[in-house]
Design a protein around this motif. Structure first.
Motif: not given
Length: 87
Positions: A18-21, A40-41, A59-62
């Motif tokens: 899911n996208i933070e925020g 974390q974005v 940027d998102i690291e998953f």
């Protein structure tokens, strides 16, 4: 965002992040949102050098970790009858 990940020597993985925020982050109809699935974005610069339209970007690291097959098989696969309908 959902991911379906597989490899020859690993069990298949279906996961999401899911996208933070996102104001609807905790409204998942299946109650599948967990803290570990909210990366974390990070805002970065240098996007134009990467061919992006803007210099700043997010940027998102998953990271995904697959688990090995169990005795050569994916023991999580479920084979069940599915409903079928014709119009």
């Amino acid at each position: 965002m959902h991911f379906f990940v597989s490899s020859d020597n690993s069990r298949k993985l279906t996961t999401q992040f899911n996208i933070e925020g996102d104001p609807l982050i905790w409204d998942d109809f299946a109650y599948a949102t967990r803290e570990e699935l909210i990366p974390q974005v990070v805002e970065k610069t240098g996007g134009t050098a990467l061919g992006l339209k803007a210099d700043t970007y997010k940027d998102i690291e998953f990271n995904v970790t697959l688990t090995p097959l169990v005795q050569g098989k994916d023991n999580q696969l479920v084979h069940r009858l599915r409903a079928e309908a014709t119009a």
